[in-house]
Structure formats: C-alpha cells, structure tokens
Scaffold this motif. Structure first.
Motif, short mmCIF file in Angstrom:
data_model
loop_
_atom_site.label_atom_id
_atom_site.label_comp_id
_atom_site.label_asym_id
_atom_site.label_seq_id
_atom_site.Cartn_x
_atom_site.Cartn_y
_atom_site.Cartn_z
N UNK A 21 -3.60 16.23 9.17
CA UNK A 21 -3.89 15.21 10.17
C UNK A 21 -2.67 14.97 11.05
N UNK B 186 1.78 6.74 0.41
CA UNK B 186 1.24 7.96 -0.20
C UNK B 186 -0.03 8.45 0.49
N UNK B 187 -0.90 7.51 0.86
CA UNK B 187 -2.14 7.94 1.52
C UNK B 187 -1.84 8.62 2.85
N UNK C 12 0.91 10.21 3.55
CA UNK C 12 1.46 11.52 3.23
C UNK C 12 0.34 12.51 2.92
N UNK C 13 -0.63 12.04 2.14
CA UNK C 13 -1.75 12.91 1.78
C UNK C 13 -2.47 13.37 3.04
N UNK C 14 -2.66 12.46 4.00
CA UNK C 14 -3.37 12.81 5.23
C UNK C 14 -2.60 13.87 6.00
N UNK C 15 -1.28 13.71 6.07
CA UNK C 15 -0.48 14.66 6.85
C UNK C 15 -0.49 16.04 6.18
N UNK C 16 -0.39 16.06 4.84
CA UNK C 16 -0.44 17.35 4.15
C UNK C 16 -1.77 18.05 4.43
N UNK C 17 -2.83 17.26 4.59
CA UNK C 17 -4.14 17.85 4.85
C UNK C 17 -4.31 18.25 6.31
N UNK D 236 0.81 -1.22 0.00
CA UNK D 236 0.00 0.00 0.00
C UNK D 236 0.84 1.26 0.00
N UNK E 207 -7.41 6.89 10.99
CA UNK E 207 -8.36 7.18 9.92
C UNK E 207 -7.91 6.67 8.55
N UNK E 208 -6.59 6.52 8.37
CA UNK E 208 -6.11 6.13 7.04
C UNK E 208 -5.45 4.75 7.05
N UNK F 123 -7.25 0.52 6.16
CA UNK F 123 -6.66 -0.20 5.04
C UNK F 123 -6.11 -1.56 5.43
N UNK G 101 -0.31 12.48 13.57
CA UNK G 101 0.13 11.10 13.40
C UNK G 101 -0.93 10.11 13.87
#
Lengths: 297, 365
Positions: free
Chosen positions: A196, A186-187, A189-194, A183, A204-205, A209, A198
């Motif tokens: 979120x 990247x997901x 990373x996307x969460x942290x940029x938004x 997996x 949540x992410x 998964x 740790x």
C-alpha cells in the motif's frame, strides 16, 4: 480470589465497588455523596439551562422568533458559522497531522509539541485575543505593513477566525494522540509491506481506526468554535451586523437591557450545546457497540 | 529465491543491534534466526523486509541488491508477532488487502481477487471465518489469517517474527506442525525469528544462532545441537553442565577431581570450559580414589520418561556462585537399578565433553 467470588455473588445487584465488603460504604455516606452531587448539579448546571429557555420565552413565541430573525442576529449567526466553517476544518487537518507526528514519529522537541498543543487550554482566552491585537493590530508588529496593503485583520472577520482557530486548536489533536499511540503502527507497517502507498495506508488503515475519536474531536471543536467569547471579543471590535458573533451579540443585547432577545439568542447556543451532547453520546454509543460487536461473536 | 545479507551494521543510539552480520539463506528452505531477546534477530528480519534500514551493508534478494528498495517494492511476506491484522476489516478483506491496493495496471479483476482470497482461506483452513473480524478469532486463527494475508501478494520470501510467541503451548505445537507441512507444500524461502530453541529444532531446515548482534553458528539442527561452535551456542540450545578446569594429559582436572578425556582438541595444560548435556552424564556411587567429579544429590525428579537428578558440586562452586549445579537425566529403570537417594555423594562422568578455551583465565591453584 475472595473478591472475584463476591463479585460473582453480588455482581448483578450493583457495581463491583458496592458489592465488595471492603469498599462498601454505610448508607448515609452513599446518600450524602449522592445528594451533594445531585444538588450541586441542579443548582449550578440544570437551573441556568432551564432559566435560559424560560427567559427567552417569557414574552411568547412571537417575540422569541422576532429576536432570532432580526438582521443583526442573522448576521451574527452567519459570522459564527463562517468562523466555525474555517476554524474546524483547519484544526481538523492540523490535529490529525500533529497527532500523527506525535504518535508515529520520533523527533526532537516531541514532548515540547505535546505540551504546547495544550497551550490554548491553559491560557486565558482574553490573552489569546490580545496576542493577535499585538501582532496584527494598528500599533502591532505588522500593523503598518497591513494598513499599507489595505488588509484588515483586527476588528474584522479574519481576526475573529484567527482567534477561533487559536482557542479550538487542541480539541482534535488531544482526542487523537492517545488513541493513535495506543494503536501503535504495526497495522500501518503491515499495509506497507503488502504494497500500500502512504495515501492508501492512511485512508484504508489509519482512518477507519481513528474515525470515532476524530468525529468526537470535531464535535467538541465545533461547539467551542461557535461558543467562544473571550478571545473573539478582544479582536472583534463589536461592530453590529459585521463583526459580532452569537456570543458577542448576546452580550450586546444584554447590556442594552433587551433581556428577551438576549436570552433568545442565548437559547440558540444552549441548543447547540445540547445537540453536541446528544451527538457525543451517539458517537460514544456507536463506537462502543462496534467494539463489543467485534469482541463478542 | 535466494536471500543474502552482507556486513550488516545497525545501531539504535549507543546500542549495537547488529555487528557485521553476513548470511546466505538457501532457496526454498525454512531458516530459523535463534537467539535470546536483544540479540538482533528481529532487527535483522526487519532489515531484510525493508521495515528498517541498515547503517551499513547490503541486502540481496535474488542476487539483486535490494538495500535501497522500499519495503513496498520488495514483495516480501511479513507475519508480525502480534499479527497486526486490520481490526476494522473482515477476515476476507484482510487477506484481499494486498491485492486491492495494487495500482490499476497490476490490479486483477474483482472476480480473480475473490477467487484468490478464497483459495488462500481454504489453504489455511479458515474459509468459514471469512466474514468475521479479527477480534472474534482465537490467537491461532489470527496467526493463520496473517499468514494467508502475507501469501496473497505471492511474496518472494516469507518472513515471520516470533510466529508462535503469543500462543499457548498446545496451540503452538499444533501450529508448528501445520506450518512445517505448509512450507513443504509451498517451498517458499522462509525465515522465522524465535527465542525458543525447541521450536527452531523442530521447524527449521537450518538454524542461525545469534548473540549480541553477531552470528554464533549456522547449521542444521543436528549440527548446532551436537557440534556447537561456541560455549554460547552450547548453553543456549539446551541444558548444559559446565566443568571448568585444566587439561592434564588425557584427563581434565576439575578442582580436586578428574574427568577422563576420550579425545582432546585442547593442548596439555590449557585452561578450558567443558560442557556436557544432562543425558550424556553418567552417575556412579562414590568410591575412594575413583575418577569423576564428586557431587551430592540434591533432588531426584522421577516424573515423565526420563528421571532428572539435580546435584550440587561437593567442593562448592567457583567464586561467582557458591554452589555448582549439575543436572543429570537418565531412564527411570536405570535410576531404579542405581538405587540413588537424596543427599548421597556420587561421582559424575562425562564421556561426551565439548571443550572450549576458558573465557577468563582460570586462577592457578
């Protein structure tokens, strides 16, 4: 191209392997292989399973139930549950942490850790038990210190829990590592940029998964924790009603020629195994259904 | 919102990804980081976002030094090359994610969040997909949802990593136009990474051409195309014909042939590498003592609005490659009037020549 065509033509009647002329075997080969595997299964797996229940119920339900509610049997059930209740959550935390470390971080010794996680699978359980005796036993490294402080590990519940943790250590991690590696991150990373944290990212992410893989690992881990014999046998001391787990109790009863009781208790473990398989199948099915629901709109 | 980076160095092991990069990105503009793979463009984008930290140098967001700020606090919108949509969440929840994870003090009420997400889904014209999960979407739809998700947190800057890299040609073209319009409406400072020069030309207000961890040139698409600063930029931005030779008076000597020079920045006798675009080359039948580089027509591709002619140098190539390839583009009527045939020997003229000092010294003849 020809392969694609022929699989379109014959796809509905059999597997792709059988549908293709190149890989299709003569009928006698097919039946020989089928017969071999089925008879092997019947003799070595199905027959013993049936035998457990037949032997257990040989003298009727009354005797069967008495064997199960006898105090020593209940004590064994209790101890088995305690060992599993401690070992499984610990290995759950460890497994997630190890899988996370291996899948998401780069660090020296990563390959070594990946290999060592499998150690409990490759080493004989008896040796695992002996290691703990050597470390914590009366003649062991910490033996005198432990007895001075009145702490009992070997021939007591803590030793059984330790041995159980050791042998069930790889299940969760083994299940999660390939899953998390595939997996990627990247997901996350996307969460942290938004924005979120740790913790939020994990719950949540990452967690959604891996949840099916995690559950699968927990179930296998639990089955092994309850069924472990070798390692636990070495550290237990076989004190009736105190340090006997279910598998050890079965052995004692069997050695005393109390076959019905032995098989009755064994049938509990067999039922646990069957339940594990059912849960495994359900999880597989649910995970796959979720996948197809996502891909087929 | 202006962005600047100063003296950024970044290495991965022994590989130097960025080497002293300093750049300023103007407010409200759409800037392309263009370069071949491995040139450091994605690394630079990730350093601006805070997903990667530079070994040396600073990142300024709104003239405030953000170098040590965590990515979480930088308030940037990032669109990943493969979108990185949360696969277990609906489209709606994907877009809402950035609003939901805010701490209690900053989090808006649920009704506001729903309203904002619906606005964003309308903006990307995908409101009808709100309850689908990412796997049910096409590549172009995923791309737009990823963009809506990035915009949800009111980013100060929008960073896009190869935004069209994973799409097929037709969708790519549509999305490009759409993104350009969206940027005109939103006016949010945006940087996107691409290796496709056509994409950079079509979309960007400004192009930063990068190579081997360094900035080769910064300028508008017209600037970098018409006035490339280095041989690399010339070669990367489009097809190029290369003539290696020596300046002799008002002419360029290429092997045994001569190309007239209109203007020359190079000194007399200097060894140079000269570039010319295929559509700037003129072609004429070979005559004795004529000027122009002698070449043999290898192939004529008479398809599309422009005909393309591939030629081999008549005198062979240089040491590195035995055949020197040339490429000429001209209108199809023009081709017809020239009545050229494959195998014919012709002369090439290059009225528009860009001269650069030859990289390795040309061996004297």
């Amino acid at each position: 191209m020809a392969g694609a065509l022929s699989s379109m033509a014959f796809g509905s009647t059999g597997s792709a392997f059988e549908a293709r002329a190149a890989t299709r075997d003569p009928a006698w080969v097919k039946w020989l292989i089928l017969g071999l595997s089925l008879s092997f299964f019947a003799i070595f797996i199905f027959l013993p399973l049936v035998a457990v229940f037949v032997e257990a119920l040989r003298k009727g339900w009354g005797v069967y139930l008495t064997a199960l509610v006898e105090p020593d049997a209940l004590a064994a059930v209790r101890l088995t549950l305690i060992a599993a209740a401690i070992a499984v959550p610990l290995n759950l935390v460890f497994g997630v942490a190890a899988a996370w470390a291996i899948a998401k971080y780069q660090f020296p010794g990563k390959n070594l850790l990946t290999t060592l996680i499998d150690l409990p699978f490759s080493v004989s359980p008896v040796i695992a038990g002996l290691i703990y005796v050597l470390v914590f036993g009366a003649q062991g490294w910490f033996g005198s210190w432990l007895s001075d402080n009145d702490i009992k590990i070997i021939f007591a519940v803590p030793g059984i829990v330790l041995a159980t943790i050791f042998v069930t250590f790889p299940f969760v991690a083994r299940e999660l590592i390939p899953l998390m590696e595939s997996q990627g991150s990247e997901e996350e990373e996307a969460a942290v940029v938004l924005g979120a944290s740790g913790w939020q990212t994990f719950w949540r992410v990452t967690m959604p998964n891996i949840k099916w893989g995690l559950l699968y690992g927990i179930i296998l881990c639990n089955a092994r924790a309850m069924g472990e014999f070798g390692a636990v046998s070495v550290v237990s001391g076989h004190i009736r009603g105190q340090t006997n787990t279910l598998p050890l109790h079965v052995e004692i009863l069997y050695n005393e020629y109390n076959f019905v009781a032995a098989f009755a208790v064994a049938s509990l473990l067999a039922l646990l195994a069957l339940l594990t398989l059912v849960l495994k199948a359900v999880i597989d099915w649910r995970a796959r259904r979720q996948q197809t629901k996502r891909t087929v709109s | 919102m202006s962005i600047a980076v100063k003296n950024i160095d970044k290495s991965f092991g022994t590989f130097k990804a960025l080497d002293g990069v300093s750049l300023e990105f103007p407010t409200g503009k759409l800037v392309a980081l263009l370069g071949p793979s491995g040139c450091g463009k994605t690394t630079l984008l990730r350093i601006i976002a805070g997903l990667e930290f530079a070994d040396k140098g600073q990142v300024f967001l709104d003239s405030e030094n953000a170098s040590d700020r965590h990515v979480r606090e930088r308030q940037v919108g990032f669109v990943f090359q493969h979108y990185a949509l949360f696969r277990h969440m609906s489209v709606f929840e994907n877009v809402a994610f950035g609003l939901r994870v805010r701490n209690r003090k900053e989090r808006r009420p649920e009704a506001d969040i729903r309203k904002r997400v619906d606005e964003l889904l309308d903006l990307v014209q995908l409101a009808w997909l709100r309850d689908h999960v990412p796997a049910q979407l096409s590549g172009g739809q995923r791309q737009r949802i990823a963009l809506a998700r990035a915009l949800a947190v009111d980013p100060r800057v929008l960073l896009l990593d190869e935004p069209f890299g994973a799409l097929d040609a037709k969708v790519r073209k549509e999305l490009r136009r759409w993104l350009r319009n969206l940027h005109e409406d939103l006016q949010i400072t945006s940087i996107f990474v691409t290796h496709d020069q056509e994409e950079a030309m079509e979309l960007a207000d400004e192009i930063v051409v990068m190579n081997r961890g360094r900035v080769e040139q910064i300028g508008t698409p017209v600037d970098v195309y018409d006035r490339p600063a280095t041989p690399f930029v010339y070669g990367f931005l489009g097809a190029a014909n290369v003539f290696e030779g020596r300046v002799e008076g008002a002419r360029l000597r290429v092997g045994d042939d001569w190309l007239p020079l209109r203007t020359s920045s190079a000194a007399d006798g200097a060894a140079v590498t000269a570039f010319s675009r295929p559509h700037d080359i003129e072609i004429e039948p070979d005559k004795a003592d004529a000027l122009g580089v002698k070449a043999r027509i290898h192939r004529i591709l008479n398809v599309g609005g422009m005909a393309r002619i591939e030629l081999h140098g008549a005198h062979g190539g240089n040491g590195a490659s035995p055949i020197h390839h040339y490429e000429v583009e001209l209108p199809r009527e023009h081709l017809r009037s020239l009545a050229l045939a494959e195998g014919q020997i012709v002369r090439l003229h290059a009225p528009q020549l860009a001269l650069f000092p030859a990289a390795p010294p040309v061996t004297p003849q």
